[in-house]
Design an enzyme around this catalytic site. Structure first.
Site, mmCIF file in Angstrom:
data_model
loop_
_atom_site.group_PDB
_atom_site.id
_atom_site.type_symbol
_atom_site.label_atom_id
_atom_site.label_comp_id
_atom_site.label_asym_id
_atom_site.label_seq_id
_atom_site.Cartn_x
_atom_site.Cartn_y
_atom_site.Cartn_z
ATOM 1 C CE LYS A 50 -3.700 -0.341 -0.319
ATOM 2 N NZ LYS A 50 -4.403 -0.694 -1.424
ATOM 3 C CB SER A 266 -3.646 -10.957 1.551
ATOM 4 O OG SER A 266 -2.649 -9.890 1.746
HETATM 5 C C1 LIG Z 1 -2.679 -7.172 3.418
HETATM 6 C C2 LIG Z 1 -3.160 -6.736 2.013
HETATM 7 N N1 LIG Z 1 -3.359 -7.597 0.996
HETATM 8 C C3 LIG Z 1 -3.768 -7.206 -0.249
HETATM 9 C C4 LIG Z 1 -4.199 -5.975 -0.578
HETATM 10 C C5 LIG Z 1 -5.020 -5.648 -1.896
HETATM 11 O O1 LIG Z 1 -4.197 -4.920 -2.562
HETATM 12 P P1 LIG Z 1 -5.328 -3.667 -3.477
HETATM 13 O O2 LIG Z 1 -5.774 -2.902 -2.405
HETATM 14 O O3 LIG Z 1 -4.216 -3.162 -4.333
HETATM 15 O O4 LIG Z 1 -6.126 -4.821 -4.351
HETATM 16 C C6 LIG Z 1 -4.198 -5.113 0.472
HETATM 17 C C7 LIG Z 1 -4.709 -3.796 0.554
HETATM 18 O O5 LIG Z 1 -5.864 -3.293 0.345
HETATM 19 C C8 LIG Z 1 -3.733 -5.327 1.720
HETATM 20 O O6 LIG Z 1 -3.422 -4.493 2.815
#
Ligand SMILES: Cc1ncc(COP(=O)(O)O)c(C=O)c1O
Length: 313
Positions: A50, A266
Site C-alpha cells: 500500500k 493475503s
Molecule cells: C494485506 C493486503 N493484501 C492485499 C491488499 C490488496 O491490494 P489492492 O488494494 O491493491 O487490491 C491489501 C490492500 O488493500 C492489503 O492491505
C-alpha cells in the site's frame, strides 16, 4: 537474476518500489519446469504494497492542488494504507487524520500515533463502514479543510502499479507467463495487468479472491458480497481464482517454514494461487514463469506488543 536497490537515499520516499523478486525453490519444487517468483512488497518502508498507492495518491494530489500544507489528509483505514499515509505524512510535513472504530487493536493506534497522526474514533458497533461514514461526514462538514484520497475510486492507486510494480515485473522477468495478485481496492491488479497487456506480451493475469464471503484473508474482498470498488474493471483480469481462507493461512505457514518468508494471509492466498497455476502449467508441459505479489509481512498480524519507551535490561 539480481535486482539492485539504491543503498543511499535522501528521503524515505525514495525507498518505495524496486522491491526484490524472490525465486520460490521449495514450495514449488514439485513443478520443476515452471519458475515461481514472489514480489516482496513488504520491502517498502511502511512494510506493505500500500505504500505505492498511498504515495502516488499524495503526490498526485500535491501536484494538482487537491492537497496542500494547510489541509488535512483524512481517511478511514487502520490497516496498511493507514500506516503508509502516516509515514509519508510525517516525511512530507503533512497532517494526517485517520478515522477508525475505537475497538481496533492498540498496536494499530500506536503505529499511527507514533508518526504524529491524529485519530478520530467511530462507533465500534458500526465497524469499518461506520468509520467510512464518519470520515465522509467530517469531510462534508468542512470540505476545504480536508483532502480525502478515497483509495477505492482514486485512479492514482492503480497508476502507482502501472508505473511501478507492473513495469518492474516486466523488466525483471522477460520470461513471465502468469501474473497473480489479490483483489482488495484492486489497485495492484488493475495497474499491473493493464501494464502487462499494454506491453503486448502474452501473460495471463489471475486475480485472487476469498472463496468464502466471511473470510480471514485481510486486505482481500469477496466481490459478490462486497461494495465493488469504482476503480475495478472486471474485464481486466483474465481469470478469477477463489482461494479458501484455510489454504491461504496454511500456505503462509509453509512459506515461513520452507522459504524463510513470514508473510500475511493475503500473501499466503496469492502464493497458493501461484502454486495452483504453476501446477497447471507443469501438467500442460512447455514450462512457464509465475509471479505473485507478497503484500506484507506476517508480524503485522501478531497480537499487539506494548511499545515501551524505556527498556529494562
Ligand atoms: C494485506 C493486503 N493484501 C492485499 C491488499 C490488496 O491490494 P489492492 O488494494 O491493491 O487490491 C491489501 C490492500 O488493500 C492489503 O492491505
Amino acid at each position: 537474476m539480481s535486482v539492485s536497490r539504491a543503498r543511499r537515499i535522501e528521503s524515505v520516499l525514495d525507498a518505495v518500489g524496486d522491491t526484490p523478486l524472490l525465486r520460490l525453490h521449495r514450495v514449488a519444487r514439485h513443478v520443476p519446469d515452471v519458475e515461481a517468483w514472489a514480489k516482496l512488497e513488504f520491502a517498502n518502508p511502511g512494510g506493505s504494497v500500500k505504500d505505492r498507492a498511498a504515495l502516488r495518491m499524495i503526490r498526485d494530489a500535491l501536484a494538482d492542488g487537491r492537497m496542500t500544507k494547510d489541509k488535512i489528509l483524512i481517511d478511514s483505514t487502520s490497516g496498511n494504507t493507514g500506516v503508509a499515509y502516516s509515514l509519508f505524512g510525517a516525511a512530507l510535513g503533512l497532517r494526517v487524520r485517520l478515522v477508525m472504530p475505537s475497538n481496533v487493536s492498540k498496536a494499530r493506534k500506536d503505529i499511527a500515533r507514533n508518526f504524529g497522526t491524529d485519530i478520530v474514533y467511530s462507533d465500534p458497533m458500526e465497524g469499518s463502514d461506520g468509520a467510512i461514514l464518519l470520515a465522509r461526514q467530517l469531510v462534508a462538514k468542512d470540505p476545504d479543510a480536508y483532502f480525502y484520497p478515497d483509495q477505492y475510486s482514486n485512479p492514482s492507486n492503480w497508476r502507482a502499479h502501472y508505473d511501478g510494480t507492473g513495469r518492474e515485473i516486466l523488466e525483471d522477468l522477460p520470461q513471465l507467463t502468469h501474473f497473480v495478485a489479490g483483489l482488495g481496492t484492486t489497485g495492484t491488479m488493475m495497474g499491473c495487468a493493464r501494464r502487462i497487456k499494454d506491453s503486448g506480451r502474452r501473460v495471463e493475469c489471475i486475480a485472487v479472491e476469498p472463496a468464502e464471503a466471511l473470510h480471514g484473508l485481510e486486505g482481500l474482498k469477496h466481490m459478490a458480497t462486497s461494495l465493488v470498488p469504482p476503480i475495478y474493471d472486471p474485464k481486466v483480469p483474465d481469470r478469477i481464482l477463489p482461494i479458501a481462507t484455510e489454504l491461504g493461512w496454511d500456505t503462509a505457514d509453509r512459506l515461513a517454514r520452507e522459504e524463510g518468508l513470514h508473510v500475511g494471509h493475503s500473501s499466503g492466498a496469492n502464493i497458493a494461487a501461484a502454486i495452483l497455476v504453476a501446477e497447471e502449467a507443469q501438467r500442460r508441459g512447455g514450462g512457464g514463469c509465475v509471479v505473485a505479489i507478497v503484500c506484507d509481512r506476517g508480524d503485522r498480524y501478531f497480537a499487539p506488543m506494548k511499545w515501551e519507551r524505556r527498556y529494562v535490561w
